[in-house]
Design a protein around this motif. Structure first.
Motif, PDB file in Angstrom:
ATOM      1  N   LEU A  19      38.125  50.894  42.290  1.00  0.00           N
ATOM      2  CA  LEU A  19      38.179  49.611  42.969  1.00  0.00           C
ATOM      3  C   LEU A  19      37.711  49.841  44.397  1.00  0.00           C
ATOM      4  O   LEU A  19      38.113  50.807  45.037  1.00  0.00           O
ATOM      5  CB  LEU A  19      39.610  49.080  43.018  1.00  0.00           C
ATOM      6  N   ILE A  20      36.857  48.944  44.895  1.00  0.00           N
ATOM      7  CA  ILE A  20      36.443  49.013  46.294  1.00  0.00           C
ATOM      8  C   ILE A  20      36.801  47.684  46.948  1.00  0.00           C
ATOM      9  O   ILE A  20      36.568  46.609  46.393  1.00  0.00           O
ATOM     10  CB  ILE A  20      34.942  49.312  46.447  1.00  0.00           C
ATOM     11  N   LEU A  66      39.857  52.968  45.720  1.00  0.00           N
ATOM     12  CA  LEU A  66      40.859  53.652  44.912  1.00  0.00           C
ATOM     13  C   LEU A  66      40.243  53.989  43.569  1.00  0.00           C
ATOM     14  O   LEU A  66      39.648  53.122  42.926  1.00  0.00           O
ATOM     15  CB  LEU A  66      42.076  52.751  44.663  1.00  0.00           C
ATOM     16  N   LYS A  67      40.366  55.233  43.134  1.00  0.00           N
ATOM     17  CA  LYS A  67      39.948  55.603  41.777  1.00  0.00           C
ATOM     18  C   LYS A  67      41.209  55.509  40.924  1.00  0.00           C
ATOM     19  O   LYS A  67      42.106  56.341  41.041  1.00  0.00           O
ATOM     20  CB  LYS A  67      39.347  56.992  41.735  1.00  0.00           C
ATOM     21  N   VAL A  68      41.278  54.475  40.101  1.00  0.00           N
ATOM     22  CA  VAL A  68      42.553  54.104  39.503  1.00  0.00           C
ATOM     23  C   VAL A  68      42.586  54.125  37.985  1.00  0.00           C
ATOM     24  O   VAL A  68      43.663  54.179  37.399  1.00  0.00           O
ATOM     25  CB  VAL A  68      42.981  52.709  40.002  1.00  0.00           C
ATOM     26  N   HIS A  69      41.463  54.039  37.363  1.00  0.00           N
ATOM     27  CA  HIS A  69      41.424  53.994  35.904  1.00  0.00           C
ATOM     28  C   HIS A  69      40.632  55.189  35.387  1.00  0.00           C
ATOM     29  O   HIS A  69      39.962  55.885  36.139  1.00  0.00           O
ATOM     30  CB  HIS A  69      40.787  52.689  35.421  1.00  0.00           C
ATOM     31  N   ARG A  70      40.706  55.375  34.065  1.00  0.00           N
ATOM     32  CA  ARG A  70      39.966  56.455  33.423  1.00  0.00           C
ATOM     33  C   ARG A  70      38.757  55.954  32.642  1.00  0.00           C
ATOM     34  O   ARG A  70      38.084  56.713  31.973  1.00  0.00           O
ATOM     35  CB  ARG A  70      40.893  57.231  32.492  1.00  0.00           C
ATOM     36  N   SER A 129      44.157  44.789  37.734  1.00  0.00           N
ATOM     37  CA  SER A 129      42.909  45.376  37.236  1.00  0.00           C
ATOM     38  C   SER A 129      43.099  45.768  35.778  1.00  0.00           C
ATOM     39  O   SER A 129      44.168  46.217  35.384  1.00  0.00           O
ATOM     40  CB  SER A 129      42.499  46.595  38.069  1.00  0.00           C
ATOM     41  N   SER A 130      42.033  45.581  34.993  1.00  0.00           N
ATOM     42  CA  SER A 130      42.079  45.981  33.584  1.00  0.00           C
ATOM     43  C   SER A 130      40.839  46.811  33.275  1.00  0.00           C
ATOM     44  O   SER A 130      39.791  46.640  33.883  1.00  0.00           O
ATOM     45  CB  SER A 130      42.163  44.760  32.665  1.00  0.00           C
ATOM     46  N   SER A 131      41.022  47.704  32.303  1.00  0.00           N
ATOM     47  CA  SER A 131      39.981  48.681  32.037  1.00  0.00           C
ATOM     48  C   SER A 131      39.894  49.006  30.558  1.00  0.00           C
ATOM     49  O   SER A 131      40.808  48.732  29.785  1.00  0.00           O
ATOM     50  CB  SER A 131      40.308  49.948  32.842  1.00  0.00           C
ATOM     51  N   LEU A 132      38.792  49.636  30.189  1.00  0.00           N
ATOM     52  CA  LEU A 132      38.626  50.114  28.817  1.00  0.00           C
ATOM     53  C   LEU A 132      39.597  51.236  28.473  1.00  0.00           C
ATOM     54  O   LEU A 132      39.703  51.614  27.314  1.00  0.00           O
ATOM     55  CB  LEU A 132      37.190  50.613  28.604  1.00  0.00           C
ATOM     56  N   ASP A 133      40.312  51.771  29.465  1.00  0.00           N
ATOM     57  CA  ASP A 133      41.315  52.798  29.167  1.00  0.00           C
ATOM     58  C   ASP A 133      42.559  52.181  28.518  1.00  0.00           C
ATOM     59  O   ASP A 133      43.498  52.884  28.174  1.00  0.00           O
ATOM     60  CB  ASP A 133      41.686  53.618  30.408  1.00  0.00           C
ATOM     61  N   GLU A 178      44.615  49.983  29.856  1.00  0.00           N
ATOM     62  CA  GLU A 178      45.677  49.665  30.794  1.00  0.00           C
ATOM     63  C   GLU A 178      45.345  48.442  31.634  1.00  0.00           C
ATOM     64  O   GLU A 178      44.192  48.188  31.969  1.00  0.00           O
ATOM     65  CB  GLU A 178      45.940  50.843  31.738  1.00  0.00           C
ATOM     66  N   VAL A 179      46.391  47.719  31.970  1.00  0.00           N
ATOM     67  CA  VAL A 179      46.350  46.676  32.978  1.00  0.00           C
ATOM     68  C   VAL A 179      47.263  47.168  34.079  1.00  0.00           C
ATOM     69  O   VAL A 179      48.413  47.517  33.838  1.00  0.00           O
ATOM     70  CB  VAL A 179      46.846  45.323  32.417  1.00  0.00           C
ATOM     71  N   ARG A 180      46.741  47.240  35.292  1.00  0.00           N
ATOM     72  CA  ARG A 180      47.530  47.746  36.417  1.00  0.00           C
ATOM     73  C   ARG A 180      47.734  46.648  37.445  1.00  0.00           C
ATOM     74  O   ARG A 180      46.841  45.848  37.695  1.00  0.00           O
ATOM     75  CB  ARG A 180      46.849  48.947  37.057  1.00  0.00           C
ATOM     76  N   PHE A 181      48.927  46.660  38.023  1.00  0.00           N
ATOM     77  CA  PHE A 181      49.309  45.697  39.045  1.00  0.00           C
ATOM     78  C   PHE A 181      49.457  46.442  40.364  1.00  0.00           C
ATOM     79  O   PHE A 181      50.087  47.500  40.418  1.00  0.00           O
ATOM     80  CB  PHE A 181      50.628  45.022  38.660  1.00  0.00           C
ATOM     81  N   TRP A 182      48.884  45.870  41.422  1.00  0.00           N
ATOM     82  CA  TRP A 182      48.837  46.530  42.724  1.00  0.00           C
ATOM     83  C   TRP A 182      49.428  45.629  43.795  1.00  0.00           C
ATOM     84  O   TRP A 182      49.135  44.433  43.837  1.00  0.00           O
ATOM     85  CB  TRP A 182      47.386  46.837  43.104  1.00  0.00           C
ATOM     86  N   ASP A 183      50.239  46.217  44.665  1.00  0.00           N
ATOM     87  CA  ASP A 183      50.686  45.495  45.850  1.00  0.00           C
ATOM     88  C   ASP A 183      49.498  45.416  46.784  1.00  0.00           C
ATOM     89  O   ASP A 183      49.003  46.429  47.261  1.00  0.00           O
ATOM     90  CB  ASP A 183      51.852  46.228  46.506  1.00  0.00           C
ATOM     91  N   ALA A 184      49.000  44.221  47.008  1.00  0.00           N
ATOM     92  CA  ALA A 184      47.826  44.022  47.860  1.00  0.00           C
ATOM     93  C   ALA A 184      48.177  43.142  49.049  1.00  0.00           C
ATOM     94  O   ALA A 184      47.336  42.399  49.557  1.00  0.00           O
ATOM     95  CB  ALA A 184      46.698  43.403  47.039  1.00  0.00           C
ATOM     96  N   SER A 185      49.417  43.190  49.484  1.00  0.00           N
ATOM     97  CA  SER A 185      49.856  42.377  50.617  1.00  0.00           C
ATOM     98  C   SER A 185      48.979  42.656  51.834  1.00  0.00           C
ATOM     99  O   SER A 185      48.615  43.802  52.081  1.00  0.00           O
ATOM    100  CB  SER A 185      51.307  42.698  50.973  1.00  0.00           C
ATOM    101  N   PRO A 186      48.642  41.610  52.596  1.00  0.00           N
ATOM    102  CA  PRO A 186      47.818  41.820  53.789  1.00  0.00           C
ATOM    103  C   PRO A 186      48.447  42.852  54.724  1.00  0.00           C
ATOM    104  O   PRO A 186      49.661  42.874  54.921  1.00  0.00           O
ATOM    105  CB  PRO A 186      47.785  40.439  54.445  1.00  0.00           C
TER     106      PRO A 186
END
Length: 161
Positions: free
Chosen positions: A96-97, A110-114, A131-135, A137-145
């Motif tokens: 993710l960029i 962040l390099k977050v998935h495989r 974020s969701s990926s072919l690995d 997984e669905v990942r949830f991220w704290d992205a608070s400002p």
């Protein structure tokens, strides 16, 4: 509005669905794999096969405003924060960029998935990135400002034979 990416001639067409009229025609530098309007509909972001994220200001659509580099493979997914101050891209490089789409700046990655990242979304309050990926997984991220994104949860891993 309706977006129509063209695979081989690198044109992106924006149609007004109500009037059925072509509103804008934009030239991308590569084949377009992902497109995303900002929430205020003034910007259009495109992810390309040339590892670029491109941003147009639709108030001045004849000119590409930014070609942002940082991915090492094709860009497959895009998402604007609700306030349109941040753009997130995901790609076949498993990362993710985070971008400033007003200035064309890379804010970090962040390099977050495989596997390839095909889906991105931010909650309406902008505090959670998904974020969701072919690995599998669905990942949830704290992205608070003002905070560095950090994982808060993820789906169980998909077991492959």
């Amino acid at each position: 509005m309706l977006l129509q990416p063209a695979r081989f001639n690198r044109l992106i067409r924006i149609w007004d669905v109500k009037t059925r009229q072509l509103v804008h025609q934009l030239q991308s530098s590569g084949e377009t794999l992902s497109l995303e309007f900002s929430h205020d509909n003034t910007r259009l972001a495109a992810g390309t096969t040339r590892f670029l994220v491109e941003v147009w200001d639709l108030r001045d659509p004849g000119r590409l405003h930014f070609k942002m580099t940082g991915h090492s493979s094709v860009v497959l997914s895009l998402g604007f924060s609700p306030d349109d101050r941040t753009l997130v891209s995901g790609g076949a490089d498993f990362q993710l960029i985070f971008w400033n789409p007003q200035r064309g700046l890379n804010l970090g990655s962040l390099k977050v998935h495989r596997e390839n990242i095909f889906g991105l979304g931010l909650t309406p309050d902008g505090n959670t990135l998904v974020s969701s990926s072919l690995d599998g997984e669905v990942r949830f991220w704290d992205a608070s400002p003002g905070t560095e994104p950090k994982p808060t949860a993820r789906s169980p891993e998909e077991r492959r034979p």
